[in-house]
Design an enzyme around this catalytic site. Sequence first.
Site, PDB file in Angstrom:
ATOM      1  N   ASN A  13       0.867  -1.183   0.000  1.00 28.40           N
ATOM      2  CA  ASN A  13       0.000   0.000   0.000  1.00 28.40           C
ATOM      3  C   ASN A  13       0.904   1.233   0.000  1.00 28.40           C
ATOM      4  O   ASN A  13       1.507   1.550   1.024  1.00 28.40           O
ATOM      5  CB  ASN A  13      -0.896  -0.033   1.245  1.00 28.40           C
ATOM      6  CG  ASN A  13      -1.725   1.223   1.399  1.00 28.40           C
ATOM      7  OD1 ASN A  13      -1.786   2.062   0.487  1.00 28.40           O
ATOM      8  ND2 ASN A  13      -2.376   1.363   2.546  1.00 28.40           N
ATOM      9  N   TRP A  14       0.973   1.875  -1.139  1.00 25.49           N
ATOM     10  CA  TRP A  14       1.874   3.042  -1.243  1.00 25.49           C
ATOM     11  C   TRP A  14       1.314   4.283  -0.561  1.00 25.49           C
ATOM     12  O   TRP A  14       1.989   5.285  -0.419  1.00 25.49           O
ATOM     13  CB  TRP A  14       2.166   3.336  -2.725  1.00 25.49           C
ATOM     14  CG  TRP A  14       3.172   2.401  -3.349  1.00 25.49           C
ATOM     15  CD1 TRP A  14       3.692   1.260  -2.810  1.00 25.49           C
ATOM     16  CD2 TRP A  14       3.782   2.541  -4.646  1.00 25.49           C
ATOM     17  NE1 TRP A  14       4.589   0.688  -3.680  1.00 25.49           N
ATOM     18  CE2 TRP A  14       4.661   1.455  -4.815  1.00 25.49           C
ATOM     19  CE3 TRP A  14       3.660   3.474  -5.690  1.00 25.49           C
ATOM     20  CZ2 TRP A  14       5.425   1.275  -5.971  1.00 25.49           C
ATOM     21  CZ3 TRP A  14       4.418   3.295  -6.844  1.00 25.49           C
ATOM     22  CH2 TRP A  14       5.295   2.209  -6.982  1.00 25.49           C
ATOM     23  N   LYS A  15       0.030   4.232  -0.171  1.00 25.90           N
ATOM     24  CA  LYS A  15      -0.616   5.392   0.477  1.00 25.90           C
ATOM     25  C   LYS A  15      -0.432   6.633  -0.406  1.00 25.90           C
ATOM     26  O   LYS A  15      -0.422   6.504  -1.623  1.00 25.90           O
ATOM     27  CB  LYS A  15      -0.082   5.561   1.900  1.00 25.90           C
ATOM     28  CG  LYS A  15      -0.166   4.257   2.705  1.00 25.90           C
ATOM     29  CD  LYS A  15       0.117   4.421   4.174  1.00 25.90           C
ATOM     30  CE  LYS A  15      -0.036   3.073   4.870  1.00 25.90           C
ATOM     31  NZ  LYS A  15       0.137   3.158   6.317  1.00 25.90           N
ATOM     32  N   HIS A 100      -9.413   1.288   5.163  1.00 21.37           N
ATOM     33  CA  HIS A 100      -8.121   1.459   5.838  1.00 21.37           C
ATOM     34  C   HIS A 100      -8.303   2.415   7.015  1.00 21.37           C
ATOM     35  O   HIS A 100      -9.082   3.369   6.931  1.00 21.37           O
ATOM     36  CB  HIS A 100      -7.076   2.003   4.856  1.00 21.37           C
ATOM     37  CG  HIS A 100      -5.686   1.924   5.409  1.00 21.37           C
ATOM     38  ND1 HIS A 100      -5.216   2.811   6.351  1.00 21.37           N
ATOM     39  CD2 HIS A 100      -4.681   1.029   5.192  1.00 21.37           C
ATOM     40  CE1 HIS A 100      -3.967   2.471   6.671  1.00 21.37           C
ATOM     41  NE2 HIS A 100      -3.625   1.396   5.990  1.00 21.37           N
ATOM     42  N   GLU A 102      -6.619   4.751   8.017  1.00 17.96           N
ATOM     43  CA  GLU A 102      -6.356   6.159   7.693  1.00 17.96           C
ATOM     44  C   GLU A 102      -7.575   6.786   7.008  1.00 17.96           C
ATOM     45  O   GLU A 102      -7.849   7.975   7.183  1.00 17.96           O
ATOM     46  CB  GLU A 102      -5.080   6.256   6.832  1.00 17.96           C
ATOM     47  CG  GLU A 102      -3.846   5.947   7.681  1.00 17.96           C
ATOM     48  CD  GLU A 102      -2.675   5.341   6.932  1.00 17.96           C
ATOM     49  OE1 GLU A 102      -2.664   5.380   5.687  1.00 17.96           O
ATOM     50  OE2 GLU A 102      -1.758   4.830   7.602  1.00 17.96           O
ATOM     51  N   GLU A 170      -4.983  -4.851  10.682  1.00 17.62           N
ATOM     52  CA  GLU A 170      -3.937  -3.853  10.873  1.00 17.62           C
ATOM     53  C   GLU A 170      -4.174  -3.114  12.192  1.00 17.62           C
ATOM     54  O   GLU A 170      -4.969  -2.161  12.235  1.00 17.62           O
ATOM     55  CB  GLU A 170      -3.943  -2.841   9.725  1.00 17.62           C
ATOM     56  CG  GLU A 170      -3.734  -3.446   8.353  1.00 17.62           C
ATOM     57  CD  GLU A 170      -3.166  -2.439   7.363  1.00 17.62           C
ATOM     58  OE1 GLU A 170      -2.110  -2.716   6.800  1.00 17.62           O
ATOM     59  OE2 GLU A 170      -3.772  -1.365   7.182  1.00 17.62           O
ATOM     60  N   GLY A 176       3.083   2.183  10.827  1.00 16.63           N
ATOM     61  CA  GLY A 176       4.075   3.241  10.684  1.00 16.63           C
ATOM     62  C   GLY A 176       4.851   3.549  11.947  1.00 16.63           C
ATOM     63  O   GLY A 176       5.527   4.579  12.039  1.00 16.63           O
ATOM     64  N   SER A 215       3.800  -2.238  10.233  1.00 19.84           N
ATOM     65  CA  SER A 215       5.246  -2.334  10.443  1.00 19.84           C
ATOM     66  C   SER A 215       5.842  -3.673  10.012  1.00 19.84           C
ATOM     67  O   SER A 215       6.799  -4.166  10.626  1.00 19.84           O
ATOM     68  CB  SER A 215       5.609  -2.033  11.905  1.00 19.84           C
ATOM     69  OG  SER A 215       5.274  -0.687  12.224  1.00 19.84           O
ATOM     70  N   GLY A 236       3.017  -1.186   4.193  1.00 23.59           N
ATOM     71  CA  GLY A 236       3.030   0.238   3.872  1.00 23.59           C
ATOM     72  C   GLY A 236       4.433   0.699   3.507  1.00 23.59           C
ATOM     73  O   GLY A 236       4.922   0.465   2.399  1.00 23.59           O
ATOM     74  N   GLY A 237       5.103   1.330   4.461  1.00 26.63           N
ATOM     75  CA  GLY A 237       6.392   1.968   4.193  1.00 26.63           C
ATOM     76  C   GLY A 237       7.408   1.082   3.487  1.00 26.63           C
ATOM     77  O   GLY A 237       8.102   1.531   2.561  1.00 26.63           O
TER      78      GLY A 237
HETATM   79  P1  13P Z   1       3.317   0.317   7.564  1.00 26.32           P
HETATM   80  O1  13P Z   1       3.792  -0.963   6.938  1.00 26.32           O
HETATM   81  O2  13P Z   1       4.038   1.526   7.043  1.00 26.32           O
HETATM   82  O3  13P Z   1       3.276   0.228   9.052  1.00 26.32           O
HETATM   83  O4  13P Z   1       1.786   0.526   7.089  1.00 26.32           O
HETATM   84  C1  13P Z   1       0.902  -0.530   7.199  1.00 26.32           C
HETATM   85  C2  13P Z   1      -0.336  -0.157   6.489  1.00 26.32           C
HETATM   86  O5  13P Z   1      -1.093   0.697   6.906  1.00 26.32           O
HETATM   87  C3  13P Z   1      -0.619  -0.858   5.219  1.00 26.32           C
HETATM   88  O6  13P Z   1      -1.915  -0.597   4.773  1.00 26.32           O
END
Ligand code: 13P
Length: 253
Positions: A13-15, A100, A102, A170, A176, A215, A236-237
Site C-alpha cells: 500500500n503506497w498510500k 483502511h 487512515e 492492521e 508506521g 510495520s 506500507g512503508g
Molecule cells: P506500515 O507498513 O508503514 O506500518 O503501514 C501498514 C499499512 O497501513 C498498510 O496498509
Amino acid sequence: MTTAPPRPLVAGNWKMNGLASALAEAATVRDALGRAGAGAPEVMICPPATLLAPLAAVAQGSALAMGAQDCHASASGAHTGDISAEMIKDTGATAVIVGHSERRADHGELDRVVRAKAAAAHRAGLTAIVCIGETKGERLAGLTLGVVDRQLAGSLPETVTAANTVVAYEPIWAIGTGLTPSPEDVAEVHQAIRAHLTQRFSPSGGGIRILYGGSVKPANARELLSLPNVNGALVGGASLKADDFLAIIAAYV
Ligand code: 13P
C-alpha cells in the site's frame, strides 16, 4: 471441514506516496517476480490513483497485480474528487483496499460506509481488501477481539466469497510505528477472524485470505507470515522500495 490454505498475498500500500518516478520500483518488483519459482505468493502494488493507469502499463502481462486504495460506493455520479470501483476496474486493477484506518480516521468512514464500498468492489468485479484493527487504547483495555468482531460484522457485505474478499488485520498502533503485536497476539486475532469468517460465510470462509499489516519489514516478515491463519501481508512503508518489498516477499521462498 478442512480447507487447503489459500495462496498467500503480499500487497504493498503506497498510500499518498509516489510520483511517476516511483514506477521504476514497480518495474523492479515485476522483473523479480518474472524470475520467481513456484511457491511465490501473489504480489500486488496499490499505488495512489494517479499512478493506476501507468502502473497497469508497467505490470501488463506480468505476475504483478495492482489494486487501488479506496473507491466510492456508487458506480458514477456527482461526487467530485471520488473514483468508482468501475473506474478502478477500467484501469486494469483487480482489487481495491477499503476501510483502511487512515480513511476511517481522515474521512470519518464508518463500518457501514466500508461495507457499501466493499459491495461496490464486488459489483465491479474487484477483490475488496477490507481493513480492520484496534487502537492502542482498545488493545490495552483488552477489547481487541470484540472490536475486530464488530468491525467484521459491520464492514463485510453479504456478497463476500473467498475469491472476492481479503481481510487485512492492521492494529492501528502498529501502523508506521515500528511496533508489532507479539506473534501470539497476531495468531490469536487471526484465529478469531477466521472463526468469524467460517461461521458467517460457510463454506468459503476458510478460504478467505487474512493479511497482517502494521510495520511489516524484512526483519520480521518471516516470523509474522509463518503464523497460522496469516495468509500474507499488507505492507506500507516497506513497499515503497523494491528491495525491501522483495525481501518481504522472499519470506515465502
Ligand atoms: P506500515 O507498513 O508503514 O506500518 O503501514 C501498514 C499499512 O497501513 C498498510 O496498509
